[in-house]
Write an enzyme that holds these catalytic residues in place. Structure first.
Site, short mmCIF file in Angstrom:
data_model
loop_
_atom_site.label_atom_id
_atom_site.label_comp_id
_atom_site.label_asym_id
_atom_site.label_seq_id
_atom_site.Cartn_x
_atom_site.Cartn_y
_atom_site.Cartn_z
N LYS A 69 -3.64 -3.82 -1.79
CA LYS A 69 -4.98 -3.26 -1.62
C LYS A 69 -5.36 -2.33 -2.78
O LYS A 69 -6.45 -2.44 -3.34
CB LYS A 69 -5.04 -2.54 -0.28
CG LYS A 69 -6.39 -2.01 0.08
CD LYS A 69 -6.44 -1.53 1.51
CE LYS A 69 -5.62 -0.29 1.77
NZ LYS A 69 -4.24 -0.47 2.14
N THR A 71 -4.02 -2.14 -5.79
CA THR A 71 -4.08 -2.94 -7.01
C THR A 71 -5.40 -3.70 -7.09
O THR A 71 -6.03 -3.76 -8.15
CB THR A 71 -2.89 -3.92 -7.05
OG1 THR A 71 -1.67 -3.17 -6.99
CG2 THR A 71 -2.90 -4.76 -8.31
N ARG A 92 -6.96 7.53 -3.01
CA ARG A 92 -6.17 8.63 -2.45
C ARG A 92 -5.03 8.99 -3.41
O ARG A 92 -4.59 8.16 -4.21
CB ARG A 92 -5.58 8.23 -1.11
CG ARG A 92 -6.61 8.03 0.00
CD ARG A 92 -5.97 7.44 1.23
NE ARG A 92 -5.41 6.12 0.97
CZ ARG A 92 -4.45 5.55 1.68
NH1 ARG A 92 -3.91 6.19 2.69
NH2 ARG A 92 -4.01 4.36 1.40
N LYS A 103 8.02 3.02 0.62
CA LYS A 103 6.70 2.42 0.45
C LYS A 103 6.29 2.32 -1.01
O LYS A 103 5.59 1.41 -1.43
CB LYS A 103 5.66 3.23 1.25
CG LYS A 103 4.27 2.63 1.22
CD LYS A 103 3.34 3.44 2.12
CE LYS A 103 1.92 2.87 2.10
NZ LYS A 103 1.24 3.10 0.82
N ALA A 271 -3.23 6.73 7.15
CA ALA A 271 -4.17 6.12 8.09
C ALA A 271 -3.56 5.87 9.47
O ALA A 271 -4.29 5.67 10.43
CB ALA A 271 -4.72 4.81 7.53
N PHE A 299 -3.84 1.22 4.98
CA PHE A 299 -3.29 0.17 5.86
C PHE A 299 -4.34 -0.90 6.15
O PHE A 299 -5.23 -1.16 5.35
CB PHE A 299 -2.69 0.78 7.12
CG PHE A 299 -1.48 1.64 6.87
CD1 PHE A 299 -0.41 1.16 6.15
CD2 PHE A 299 -1.43 2.95 7.32
CE1 PHE A 299 0.70 1.94 5.89
CE2 PHE A 299 -0.31 3.76 7.06
CZ PHE A 299 0.75 3.24 6.35
N PHE A 380 -0.23 -15.89 -5.34
CA PHE A 380 1.14 -15.93 -5.83
C PHE A 380 1.41 -17.34 -6.38
O PHE A 380 0.78 -18.31 -5.95
CB PHE A 380 2.13 -15.61 -4.72
CG PHE A 380 2.24 -14.14 -4.40
CD1 PHE A 380 3.36 -13.42 -4.76
CD2 PHE A 380 1.21 -13.46 -3.76
CE1 PHE A 380 3.47 -12.07 -4.47
CE2 PHE A 380 1.30 -12.12 -3.47
CZ PHE A 380 2.43 -11.42 -3.82
N TRP A 408 -3.25 -8.32 -10.70
CA TRP A 408 -1.91 -7.79 -10.99
C TRP A 408 -1.42 -8.32 -12.34
O TRP A 408 -0.86 -7.58 -13.14
CB TRP A 408 -0.94 -8.19 -9.89
CG TRP A 408 0.43 -7.58 -10.05
CD1 TRP A 408 0.87 -6.38 -9.61
CD2 TRP A 408 1.54 -8.20 -10.72
NE1 TRP A 408 2.19 -6.18 -9.97
CE2 TRP A 408 2.63 -7.28 -10.66
CE3 TRP A 408 1.72 -9.42 -11.37
CZ2 TRP A 408 3.87 -7.55 -11.22
CZ3 TRP A 408 2.97 -9.69 -11.94
CH2 TRP A 408 4.02 -8.76 -11.85
#
Length: 554
Positions: A69, A71, A92, A103, A271, A299, A380, A408
């Site tokens: 998210k 990225t 954030r 994480k 969140a 999230f 991917f 990415w």
């Protein structure tokens, strides 16, 4: 393949004055923190003129396969810049706990990152340290008041305020302090939360000015008297000193993406235990400076987007122009029942079984909240054309386009198609609305979120929660938004229920008020406000070479 930190350290980073100039900020409106970071003066939010369009980036329910998210948010902002739009990405700040835990950071990845990545993921400009100091000053003044005679008649067994530290440290979840008696303090049971779970974090992120910050801090309830009357930070005369500690932290931070797009990174409530959005001030200032502001919520959309829309937008008077829902084929196949090591092979059956998760999030955004949405699929190499076609077909049935994102690997270039779709959507008028009326009783607001957003059939309350709701309503807190504390891994309160479960009930085990933030926190399931480190913490890989260069940070 280069790591994120290698890509970031090899980037052509511009002096922050160039980024400020790009936004039209004067020397009086920025305060430099070295060459590559700055604080923005709060006066910028008072600028006159038309504001930019607000784009929210959210996601499907998280899985170990990852969604990307942040990225995507950064890559979309770079993509908008590449097609000629004056853009700011508002994000954030990362918490040190997840950075050193499991994480990871919150600065993006690959060729869609905000830099200086190491600074942002570590101490940055010291905002979180200031929040922790203000939180713990209030705790110290509270216990000192009791020690010095307890004029306010505070019941030590009814203290609700906890100390905090910005680290994953399970050892501190439950402690006893003041041991020794006498001059060593009043013995009592206590505990620590991670800094991002502190109400101070929520207050900072919802405050609209320095005076509003002080007012909100004074309203914070720290406990209750023997007679059941709430005791506030204002009663303890702590709000002024807390504001002094937070004065600089209230100013949003200016940095940049790898491609030189301005980025405002400020605040960081989780969140699943808080409201999951960057600060109101950061968003407001960004809207004054750009044509398009890309922001994210934590999230999945059931948590971050719901709170962004029902709490932040309500409090700040914001109206999003469009929403991006991020997902991956791999994650959807996990929601369809596959294990992480089974995701490489084409499996249309598992994908179709997992797609309802994405579709429920999509329908919530478009039908519950009345906002236009696009689905961004981070592609991917193992994703097949047939799998992509299936996702597109199902989303089209709900009137939403699917755009493949390669930010990415390609940075802004891989986000140009998504940027064009966002521009198209945001030029249309929308019928944005909230999930519930804040004047409804607390139980009705909780029920609205559970049935309309989560897809559950109802709510079960523990006797403790029932008693707390009655008490908070009697105290006048019934007309505030609700902030649901729930697992991020499921629409339900059971992390094992993947996909889009139905006919479940959510159990509310306790309810508390964050009077300074202005919402009621509803705790479901087993939500930890102090995480622990994994068996192999990410911290083990972090080091500094003889030249002071940080390595191993993702």
């Amino acid at each position: 393949m280069k790591s994120d930190i290698q890509i970031a350290q090899e980037a052509n980073i511009r002096h922050i004055s160039q980024i400020a100039k790009k936004l039209g900020l004067s020397e009086d409106e920025v305060e430099y923190y070295g060459k590559y970071k700055a604080k923005i003066d709060l006066s910028v939010q008072e600028r006159k003129g038309e504001e930019g369009k607000l784009i929210l980036v959210t996601a499907i329910t998280p899985t170990p396969a990852g969604e990307g998210k942040t990225t995507t948010s950064i890559g979309l902002a770079d993509g908008l810049s590449r097609i000629g739009k004056k853009t700011v990405v508002a994000l954030r700040e990362p918490s040190l706990g997840p950075v050193f835990g499991i994480k990871g950071g919150a600065a993006g990845g690959g060729y869609a990152q905000v830099i200086p990545m190491e600074d942002i993921n570590l101490h940055f400009t010291g905002d979180f340290h200031a929040i922790g100091a203000a939180n713990n000053l209030l705790a110290a003044m509270l216990d000192n008041h009791i020690f010095q005679g307890n004029e306010l008649n505070i019941d030590p067994e009814k203290i609700t305020w906890r100390r905090c530290v910005d680290m994953n440290d399970r050892q501190l979840r439950f402690v006893e302090d003041g041991l020794g008696g006498g001059k060593n303090g009043v013995p009592r049971k206590d505990g620590y939360d991670i800094t991002v779970a502190s109400e101070i974090m929520a207050v900072l992120c919802l405050a609209t000015s320095l005076s509003d910050l002080k007012t909100r801090l004074a309203r914070i309830i720290v406990g209750y008297t023997y007679e059941g009357k709430p005791v506030t930070a204002g009663d303890l005369k702590a709000a002024g000193a807390m504001t002094a500690l937070l004065k600089d932290a209230l100013k949003p931070n200016l940095v940049q993406t790898l491609e030189g797009t301005p980025a405002i990174v400020h605040g960081g409530p989780f969140a699943n235990i808080a409201h999951g959005c960057n600060s109101v001030l950061a968003t407001r200032i960004a809207l004054k400076l750009a044509d398009y502001v890309v922001t994210e919520a934590g999230f999945g959309a059931d948590l971050g987007a719901e709170k962004f829309l029902d709490i932040k937008c309500r409090v700040a008077g914001l109206k999003p122009a469009a929403v991006v829902i991020v997902g991956t084929v791999r994650a959807l196949k996990m929601h369809g029942g596959l294990q992480k090591d089974e995701l490489g092979a084409e499996n249309l059956q598992a994908l179709e079984a997992g797609l309802p998760n994405l579709l429920r999030h999509l329908e919530n955004i478009t039908k519950v909240y009345g906002l236009p949405a696009v689905v961004a699929i981070n592609r991917f190499p193992t994703d097949t054309d047939a799998e992509i076609a299936l996702v597109m077909k199902k989303c089209a049935q709900l009137g939403a386009n699917v755009v493949l994102s390669t930010v990415w690997a390609e940075g802004g270039k891989g986000g140009e198609e998504l940027a064009r779709e966002v521009v198209r959507l945001s030029e249309k008028p929308n019928e944005f609305r909230f999930c519930y009326d804040e004047k409804l009783p607390i139980r009705d607001k909780i029920g609205a979120v559970v049935t309309k957003v989560y897809g559950g059939k109802g709510v079960v309350y523990t006797p403790e929660a029932d008693e707390q709701i009655e008490k908070l309503t009697a105290l006048g807190f019934g007309n505030t938004p609700v902030c649901m504390a729930k697992t991020q891994y499921s629409f339900s309160d059971d992390a094992k229920k993947l996909g889009a479960p139905k006919d479940f009930e959510v159990t509310v085990r306790s309810v508390k008020v964050s009077a300074g933030a202005g919402f009621v926190v509803v705790l479901t399931g087993n939500i930890l406000t102090m995480p622990g480190l994994p068996k192999v913490p990410a911290a083990e890989a972090v080091d500094v070479d003889e030249n002071g260069k940080i390595v191993g940070l993702f």
